[in-house]
Design a protein around this motif. Structure first.
Motif, PDB file in Angstrom:
ATOM      1  N   THR A 146      13.284  13.968  49.226  1.00 44.32           N
ATOM      2  CA  THR A 146      14.683  13.789  49.946  1.00 44.32           C
ATOM      3  C   THR A 146      15.634  13.102  48.917  1.00 44.32           C
ATOM      4  OG1 THR A 146      13.440  13.492  51.948  1.00 44.32           O
ATOM      5  CG2 THR A 146      15.892  12.896  51.762  1.00 44.32           C
ATOM      6  N   GLY A 147      16.792  13.860  48.493  1.00 42.26           N
ATOM      7  CA  GLY A 147      17.682  13.279  47.630  1.00 42.26           C
ATOM      8  C   GLY A 147      17.305  13.542  46.170  1.00 42.26           C
ATOM      9  N   SER A 148      16.283  14.119  45.860  1.00 38.49           N
ATOM     10  CA  SER A 148      15.845  14.097  44.446  1.00 38.49           C
ATOM     11  C   SER A 148      16.736  15.087  43.736  1.00 38.49           C
ATOM     12  CB  SER A 148      14.537  14.438  44.212  1.00 38.49           C
ATOM     13  OG  SER A 148      14.027  15.800  44.572  1.00 38.49           O
ATOM     14  N   GLY A 149      17.271  16.321  44.492  1.00 31.33           N
ATOM     15  CA  GLY A 149      18.006  17.147  43.389  1.00 31.33           C
ATOM     16  C   GLY A 149      17.165  18.361  43.154  1.00 31.33           C
ATOM     17  N   THR A 150      17.853  19.449  42.819  1.00 30.30           N
ATOM     18  CA  THR A 150      17.045  20.735  42.395  1.00 30.30           C
ATOM     19  C   THR A 150      17.165  21.198  41.263  1.00 30.30           C
ATOM     20  OG1 THR A 150      18.911  21.905  43.376  1.00 30.30           O
ATOM     21  CG2 THR A 150      17.395  21.797  44.940  1.00 30.30           C
ATOM     22  N   THR A 151      16.368  21.969  40.797  1.00 28.26           N
ATOM     23  CA  THR A 151      16.270  22.674  39.428  1.00 28.26           C
ATOM     24  C   THR A 151      16.506  23.753  39.328  1.00 28.26           C
ATOM     25  OG1 THR A 151      13.834  22.801  39.345  1.00 28.26           O
ATOM     26  CG2 THR A 151      14.627  20.761  38.685  1.00 28.26           C
ATOM     27  N   TYR A 152      17.379  24.587  40.169  1.00 26.66           N
ATOM     28  CA  TYR A 152      17.641  25.910  39.965  1.00 26.66           C
ATOM     29  C   TYR A 152      17.934  26.211  38.533  1.00 26.66           C
ATOM     30  CZ  TYR A 152      19.788  30.413  40.688  1.00 26.66           C
ATOM     31  OH  TYR A 152      20.229  31.922  40.423  1.00 26.66           O
ATOM     32  N   PRO A 153      17.512  27.450  38.041  1.00 22.76           N
ATOM     33  CA  PRO A 153      16.730  28.466  38.725  1.00 22.76           C
ATOM     34  C   PRO A 153      15.105  27.890  38.233  1.00 22.76           C
ATOM     35  CG  PRO A 153      17.661  29.206  36.858  1.00 22.76           C
ATOM     36  CD  PRO A 153      18.245  27.982  36.889  1.00 22.76           C
ATOM     37  N   ASP A 154      14.756  26.919  38.280  1.00 26.05           N
ATOM     38  CA  ASP A 154      13.401  26.362  38.092  1.00 26.05           C
ATOM     39  C   ASP A 154      12.838  26.777  36.631  1.00 26.05           C
ATOM     40  OD1 ASP A 154      13.177  25.367  40.765  1.00 26.05           O
ATOM     41  OD2 ASP A 154      12.982  27.558  41.343  1.00 26.05           O
ATOM     42  N   TYR A 155      13.856  26.985  35.715  1.00 28.17           N
ATOM     43  CA  TYR A 155      13.266  26.977  34.141  1.00 28.17           C
ATOM     44  C   TYR A 155      12.798  25.804  33.539  1.00 28.17           C
ATOM     45  CZ  TYR A 155      17.914  25.569  33.177  1.00 28.17           C
ATOM     46  OH  TYR A 155      18.986  24.954  33.024  1.00 28.17           O
ATOM     47  N   LYS A 156      13.229  24.767  34.252  1.00 31.34           N
ATOM     48  CA  LYS A 156      12.926  23.400  33.993  1.00 31.34           C
ATOM     49  C   LYS A 156      12.040  22.440  34.755  1.00 31.34           C
ATOM     50  CE  LYS A 156      17.466  22.233  35.467  1.00 31.34           C
ATOM     51  NZ  LYS A 156      18.760  22.041  35.047  1.00 31.34           N
ATOM     52  N   PRO A 157      11.429  21.551  34.281  1.00 31.00           N
ATOM     53  CA  PRO A 157      10.619  20.565  35.261  1.00 31.00           C
ATOM     54  C   PRO A 157      11.204  20.140  36.467  1.00 31.00           C
ATOM     55  CG  PRO A 157      10.103  20.179  32.758  1.00 31.00           C
ATOM     56  CD  PRO A 157      11.407  20.843  33.077  1.00 31.00           C
ATOM     57  N   ALA A 158      10.508  19.961  37.399  1.00 30.97           N
ATOM     58  CA  ALA A 158      11.127  19.213  38.465  1.00 30.97           C
ATOM     59  C   ALA A 158      11.768  18.038  38.433  1.00 30.97           C
ATOM     60  CB  ALA A 158       9.730  18.839  39.650  1.00 30.97           C
TER      61      ALA A 158
END
Ligand code: SF4
Length: 548
Positions: A146-158
């Protein structure tokens, strides 16, 4: 101010790299291909003020730094890729331009185990606005998505891959906010009232967002959202679906209209409001079950009881319970389809009358009393499955039921039916598929994460709340939204929902999966990396940091 934020302040946004994990404070990427028209077109459906909202200067997510504060910046946290003006947020209000730095506006929610710290047993009570830096047992703290952010398009680590020691075992939790196009809500409405026929469409803002699905015991069920409604029925329907789902999952009330049915006000954890009426009690059981439960209490005081129910109407003297108790047959002849002795289907149409039927006058389902079995003076109690509706009759010389005052002893039995009814509630299970590209933020070998979840080596939680992962392919999970922290659900106007998800496993399992070892942070590093809000964990939930 933490060290990472300081570092962010010295970077004016020109050096973000593809390999860098998304953090609360991201440098600005200046070389993206503009898609301004696309973003603003979508944004107008989300917020008439397509420039977003003013940044809250008190936001705990705001970094105390300054980039190039005069330029708009590009957010790359979802496919919309908003240009964000200085001091404003993007279309979803999750990311903002704070002094030229792309900033996730909400703090990361960190759970603290409640029981061992003597905290009040209140779900998700705020402990502090940020991590105080005190040393605690690592096993008592859990960093949520919750609140951590996203890494779209997921080419990088969480955004966060956190290691901590639990019971002497090195554990790793991979934390992110997933963007879910494949998601929806299963809604259970505890009521015997008719809300609409199965397969009827459900509308919000005049747009189709789901349908009525098969009823369950004492409850009507809705299936809302899903990829078809989010993406397959046009932009307006998709955005209406998205808004309804976000509000519902966030614990806010939504109003929906069922095709040829009821208007429903639904709020997770609250009683449903059906056509403007709060439905407070769910039925004690079907008509047959009610006969079974109360037959021995009725037998000494009345000759016949009919428990009126939309699905199974029960008749005391014909029912197995009445036969076993040796009750004399009354000769009553009901309308409807007799299934087995004392159990009738289809006695009336569904509705908001007696027992979830359209009955206003219960006698309309009584065809006659057989003269060879009935007798003048025979007493008859008719009652609904919630005890809300009831009537008492005595047969006259022509074996016609005539209304009569309900004897006090039978009033007690009716009251008992009512008092045995549970309070109604609206339950909302969020359901989403995490078996896609999101897995790349966890491991370079995505299918191995799926296999690990399937083998119970990896625990899946949603904001620290327990999930049920469906058998079969993918990582399709459900979670009770009332068990997730406040503000867990958001959206991006693609349209899709944003929800936290965490994968917890032993470190050796993580490495064996091909996990992003170079991105692993210690718990202390994670807690000082970004602004946090610390809340006590919901004591109803199993502690999410325990080993799978
Ligand atoms: S909608 Fe939100 S996450 Fe997507 S680009 Fe805009 S600000 Fe970023």
């Amino acid at each position: 101010m933490n060290e990472s934020t300081k570092n962010g302040s010295t970077n004016n946004g020109s050096t973000n790299t593809a390999s860098e994990p998304a953090r609360r404070t991201q440098p600005i990427q200046a070389d993206h291909t503009p898609t301004e028209q696309f973003a603003s077109e979508l944004a107008e459906y989300v917020d008439p003020n397509s420039t977003g909202s003013p940044v809250d200067p008190n936001s705990t997510g705001s970094p105390e730094n300054s980039g190039d504060s005069d330029v708009k910046i590009r957010c790359d946290a979802c496919p919309i890729r908003c240009f964000i003006l200085p001091g404003r947020t993007g279309s979803c209000d999750r990311y903002g331009n704070v002094d030229g730095v792309l900033t996730r506006m909400d703090p990361v929610t960190v759970l603290q185990r409640a029981t061992e710290r003597g905290a009040d047993v209140v779900p998700f009570a705020l402990v502090s606005d940020s991590w105080s830096g005190e040393v605690v047992r690592q096993a008592d703290v859990f960093v949520t998505g919750t609140g951590s952010g996203t890494t779209y398009p997921d080419y990088k680590p969480a955004p966060f891959i956190v290691s901590q020691e639990v019971d002497g075992i090195d554990m790793v939790t991979v934390v992110t906010e997933g963007i879910f196009s494949y998601c929806g809500a299963k809604v259970k409405i505890d009521t015997d009232r008719h809300v609409g026929a199965e397969r009827s469409l459900v509308y919000s803002e005049g747009e189709e967002i789901g349908h009525v699905t098969t009823a369950e015991y004492g409850s009507q069920m809705l299936s809302l959202g899903g990829v078809h409604h989010l993406t397959g029925l046009g932009r307006k329907a998709g955005l209406a679906t998205m808004r309804a789902l976000v509000d519902l999952c966030a614990g806010k009330p939504i109003t929906v209209q069922v095709e040829d049915g009821a208007e429903l006000v639904l709020q997770a954890g609250s009683a449903p409001i059906i056509d403007g009426v709060v439905d407070e009690r769910m039925r004690v059981g079907c008509g047959s079950a009610a006969i079974g439960m109360f037959a021995s209490q009725w037998a000494p005081h009345v000759d016949e009881v009919v428990v009126v129910d939309d699905h199974i109407t029960g008749v005391l003297t014909e029912h197995q319970a009445g036969v076993v108790l040796g009750i004399k047959p009354s000769g009553i002849k009901l309308k409807g389809r007799r299934s087995t002795p004392g159990r009738y289907f289809e006695i009336a149409n569904p509705g908001s009358g007696w027992g979830g039927t359209d009955l206003e006058d219960p006698l309309s389902i009584v065809q006659f009393f057989k003269p060879k079995k009935a007798w003048p003076g025979l007493t008859l109690l008719m009652v609904s499955t919630t005890g809300t509706d009831y009537a008492y009759y005595v047969l006259d010389d022509k074996l016609v039921p005539q209304p009569a005052p309900l004897p006090a002893i039978l009033q007690e039995s009716v009251d008992r039916v009512r008092s045995n009814c549970e309070p109604t509630m609206t339950s909302v299970l969020f359901m989403a598929g995490a078996g896609g590209s999101l897995r790349s933020g966890v491991t370079a070998d995505p299918v191995r994460l799926t296999q690990s979840v399937r083998a119970d080596e990896t625990l899946v939680t949603c904001g620290g709340a327990p999930t049920y992962v469906w058998p079969g392919g993918g990582i399709t999970f459900t979670v009770d939204v009332t068990r997730t922290p406040v503000d867990s659900f958001g959206y991006v106007p693609t349209p899709a929902l944003v929800a936290p998800i965490e994968f917890t496993m032993p470190r050796k399992t993580y490495l064996a999966l091909g996990g992003h070892e170079d991105s692993i942070l210690t718990l202390d590093e994670a807690l000082t990396e970004v602004p946090t809000q610390v809340v006590t964990a919901d004591p109803q939930n199993p502690w999410p940091g325990d080993r799978p």
